[in-house]
Design a protein around this motif. Structure first.
Motif, PDB file in Angstrom:
ATOM      1  N   ILE A 286     -36.583 -27.846  30.043  1.00  0.00           N
ATOM      2  CA  ILE A 286     -37.744 -26.960  29.948  1.00  0.00           C
ATOM      3  C   ILE A 286     -38.739 -27.461  28.901  1.00  0.00           C
ATOM      4  CG2 ILE A 286     -36.528 -24.925  30.783  1.00  0.00           C
ATOM      5  CD1 ILE A 286     -36.258 -24.007  27.888  1.00  0.00           C
ATOM      6  N   TYR A 287     -38.226 -28.134  27.866  1.00  0.00           N
ATOM      7  CA  TYR A 287     -39.132 -28.667  26.839  1.00  0.00           C
ATOM      8  C   TYR A 287     -39.848 -29.913  27.343  1.00  0.00           C
ATOM      9  CZ  TYR A 287     -36.254 -25.450  24.221  1.00  0.00           C
ATOM     10  OH  TYR A 287     -35.586 -24.318  23.821  1.00  0.00           O
ATOM     11  N   LEU A 288     -39.162 -30.692  28.175  1.00  0.00           N
ATOM     12  CA  LEU A 288     -39.827 -31.820  28.828  1.00  0.00           C
ATOM     13  C   LEU A 288     -40.896 -31.326  29.796  1.00  0.00           C
ATOM     14  CD1 LEU A 288     -36.708 -34.070  29.564  1.00  0.00           C
ATOM     15  CD2 LEU A 288     -38.404 -34.375  27.748  1.00  0.00           C
ATOM     16  N   LEU A 289     -40.594 -30.220  30.488  1.00  0.00           N
ATOM     17  CA  LEU A 289     -41.585 -29.602  31.365  1.00  0.00           C
ATOM     18  C   LEU A 289     -42.806 -29.155  30.565  1.00  0.00           C
ATOM     19  CD1 LEU A 289     -42.506 -28.303  34.078  1.00  0.00           C
ATOM     20  CD2 LEU A 289     -41.182 -26.276  33.404  1.00  0.00           C
ATOM     21  N   MET A 290     -42.574 -28.511  29.430  1.00  0.00           N
ATOM     22  CA  MET A 290     -43.671 -28.059  28.583  1.00  0.00           C
ATOM     23  C   MET A 290     -44.514 -29.233  28.098  1.00  0.00           C
ATOM     24  SD  MET A 290     -43.502 -25.778  25.081  1.00  0.00           S
ATOM     25  CE  MET A 290     -42.575 -27.031  24.165  1.00  0.00           C
ATOM     26  N   ALA A 291     -43.843 -30.313  27.669  1.00  0.00           N
ATOM     27  CA  ALA A 291     -44.571 -31.489  27.204  1.00  0.00           C
ATOM     28  C   ALA A 291     -45.405 -32.099  28.320  1.00  0.00           C
ATOM     29  CB  ALA A 291     -43.587 -32.514  26.643  1.00  0.00           C
ATOM     30  N   GLY A 292     -44.838 -32.139  29.539  1.00  0.00           N
ATOM     31  CA  GLY A 292     -45.578 -32.697  30.663  1.00  0.00           C
ATOM     32  C   GLY A 292     -46.798 -31.872  31.019  1.00  0.00           C
ATOM     33  N   VAL A 293     -46.664 -30.536  30.977  1.00  0.00           N
ATOM     34  CA  VAL A 293     -47.812 -29.669  31.263  1.00  0.00           C
ATOM     35  C   VAL A 293     -48.895 -29.852  30.213  1.00  0.00           C
ATOM     36  CG1 VAL A 293     -48.577 -27.264  31.371  1.00  0.00           C
ATOM     37  CG2 VAL A 293     -46.505 -27.963  32.582  1.00  0.00           C
ATOM     38  N   LEU A 294     -48.499 -29.865  28.938  1.00  0.00           N
ATOM     39  CA  LEU A 294     -49.484 -29.978  27.862  1.00  0.00           C
ATOM     40  C   LEU A 294     -50.169 -31.337  27.851  1.00  0.00           C
ATOM     41  CD1 LEU A 294     -47.676 -28.179  24.895  1.00  0.00           C
ATOM     42  CD2 LEU A 294     -49.458 -27.292  26.406  1.00  0.00           C
ATOM     43  N   LEU A 295     -49.478 -32.342  28.372  1.00  0.00           N
ATOM     44  CA  LEU A 295     -50.080 -33.666  28.432  1.00  0.00           C
ATOM     45  C   LEU A 295     -51.317 -33.672  29.321  1.00  0.00           C
ATOM     46  CD1 LEU A 295     -49.729 -36.647  27.577  1.00  0.00           C
ATOM     47  CD2 LEU A 295     -48.373 -36.982  29.643  1.00  0.00           C
ATOM     48  N   PHE A 296     -51.262 -32.917  30.414  1.00  0.00           N
ATOM     49  CA  PHE A 296     -52.380 -32.888  31.356  1.00  0.00           C
ATOM     50  C   PHE A 296     -53.233 -31.631  31.219  1.00  0.00           C
ATOM     51  CE2 PHE A 296     -49.091 -35.549  33.309  1.00  0.00           C
ATOM     52  CZ  PHE A 296     -49.824 -36.701  33.575  1.00  0.00           C
ATOM     53  N   ARG A 297     -52.640 -30.552  30.717  1.00  0.00           N
ATOM     54  CA  ARG A 297     -53.366 -29.284  30.546  1.00  0.00           C
ATOM     55  C   ARG A 297     -53.079 -28.778  29.131  1.00  0.00           C
ATOM     56  NH1 ARG A 297     -56.804 -27.389  34.623  1.00  0.00           N
ATOM     57  NH2 ARG A 297     -56.186 -25.273  34.045  1.00  0.00           N
ATOM     58  N   PRO A 298     -53.813 -29.237  28.128  1.00  0.00           N
ATOM     59  CA  PRO A 298     -53.505 -28.875  26.724  1.00  0.00           C
ATOM     60  C   PRO A 298     -53.532 -27.368  26.463  1.00  0.00           C
ATOM     61  CG  PRO A 298     -55.008 -30.733  26.801  1.00  0.00           C
ATOM     62  CD  PRO A 298     -54.887 -30.234  28.202  1.00  0.00           C
ATOM     63  N   LYS A 299     -54.293 -26.599  27.242  1.00  0.00           N
ATOM     64  CA  LYS A 299     -54.346 -25.152  27.067  1.00  0.00           C
ATOM     65  C   LYS A 299     -53.376 -24.421  27.980  1.00  0.00           C
ATOM     66  CE  LYS A 299     -59.116 -24.856  25.417  1.00  0.00           C
ATOM     67  NZ  LYS A 299     -60.450 -24.216  25.625  1.00  0.00           N
ATOM     68  N   GLY A 300     -52.507 -25.140  28.661  1.00  0.00           N
ATOM     69  CA  GLY A 300     -51.597 -24.505  29.603  1.00  0.00           C
ATOM     70  C   GLY A 300     -52.200 -24.457  30.998  1.00  0.00           C
TER      71      GLY A 300
END
Length: 307
Positions: A286-300
């Motif tokens: 889930i933390y890798l998922l969060m990092a991947g999302v923030l990489l492309f969408r910094p605001k979520g």
């Protein structure tokens, strides 16, 4: 893995997701409207669970236990907001973190003083104690299926409230310009108290519903709070839609990861090593998922959207 097992685990992931949504929705509302980092939100989850277990033990009614969880968590939220939180709105986030962390200790020790350190158990209602036969012959827990339905119903009600009611208009306006709605005559203090109580009630309801699956014990809210923070970071702070999508993503990733990853590693290494490596990676998924999302969408995923 068989198709039946995969569907069962997907349903478990959905159930975890909708319960996380109940936690994350209140948390993201409180942060979005008030700008407050509330580490004590998990303690309100615990309050709801203990209130439900106590009332169910006295009355034997699961529905009364759910009502008690909502009332107890909302009341605790109102008391906390009026006595402590109200003094933190104009303070920086470090002060908010320190104060709400202190509230965690107060709630934990207070609960231990009232109920002791021995876990309590909340029985499922008899009418939800069996299984339901789904398509493909899948036997699935009636209670878990009811949790999914209840969580989605609450989500629909929350979306409706935010989009269609006067309170929802005030909440959306408060997220964008608190000073302006105050100048227009809206009681800011009353709005803040109401939003905090709503978020607390949702957390308490989640605690009560989960209390029938796992034991009710002191400190049970903190691990869920961490997942709720991951949810709102993925979904976008202040977004109810983001909280729902993020919660389902986290629930699915965590549940399916714990099943699929050990089996994937078993294809290239021995069984014991595969289980160890797969479990370790699943706990980080889930933390890798969060990092991947923030990489492309910094605001979520839905950052900046209110509903």
């Amino acid at each position: 893995m068989s198709l039946i097992l995969l569907v069962e685990q997907a349903l478990n992931g959905l159930q975890l997701g909708v319960m996380l949504f109940l936690m994350a929705a209140g948390l993201t509302l409180i942060f979005g409207v008030m700008g407050l980092i509330n580490l004590a939100h998990g303690s309100l989850y615990m309050v709801g669970a203990f209130a439900a277990a106590a009332v169910a033990g006295l009355t034997g009614s699961f529905l009364l236990a759910l009502v008690a969880s909502l009332a107890a968590a909302a009341l605790a939220g109102v008391i906390v907001e009026i006595t402590v939180i109200r003094r933190l709105y104009d303070r920086d986030h470090l002060d908010q973190v320190l104060a709400t962390f202190a509230l965690i200790l107060v709630f934990s020790e207070g609960t231990r003083w009232l109920y002791g350190s021995v876990p309590l158990y909340l029985d499922r209602p008899e009418w939800l104690s069996g299984t339901v036969t789904l398509p493909l012959g899948i036997e699935y827990s009636a209670y878990r299926l009811a949790l999914i339905g209840a969580g989605l119903a609450v989500a629909a009600g929350l979306f409706w409230m935010i989009a269609r009611t006067r309170l929802g208009i005030q909440i959306r306006a408060g997220e964008n310009d608190r000073e302006m709605i105050g100048a227009l005559g809206v009681n800011i203090s009353g709005l803040y108290t109401l939003v905090f109580a709503l978020g607390a009630a949702l957390a308490g309801l989640a605690g009560a519903l989960i209390g029938a699956i796992q034991s009710v014990q002191v400190g049970m809210g903190e691990p869920v709070l961490i997942l709720a923070f991951v949810v709102i970071v993925i979904g976008g702070i202040g977004s109810i839609k983001g909280a729902l999508v993020g919660a389902i993503l986290v629930g699915m990733t965590d549940t399916l990861g714990r099943v699929l990853l050990p089996q994937a590693f078993a294809l290239v290494m021995d069984a014991s090593s595969a289980t160890t490596a797969g479990s370790a990676l699943a706990s980080m998924a889930i933390y890798l998922l969060m990092a991947g999302v923030l990489l492309f969408r910094p605001k979520g995923l839905f950052g900046g959207a209110t509903a």
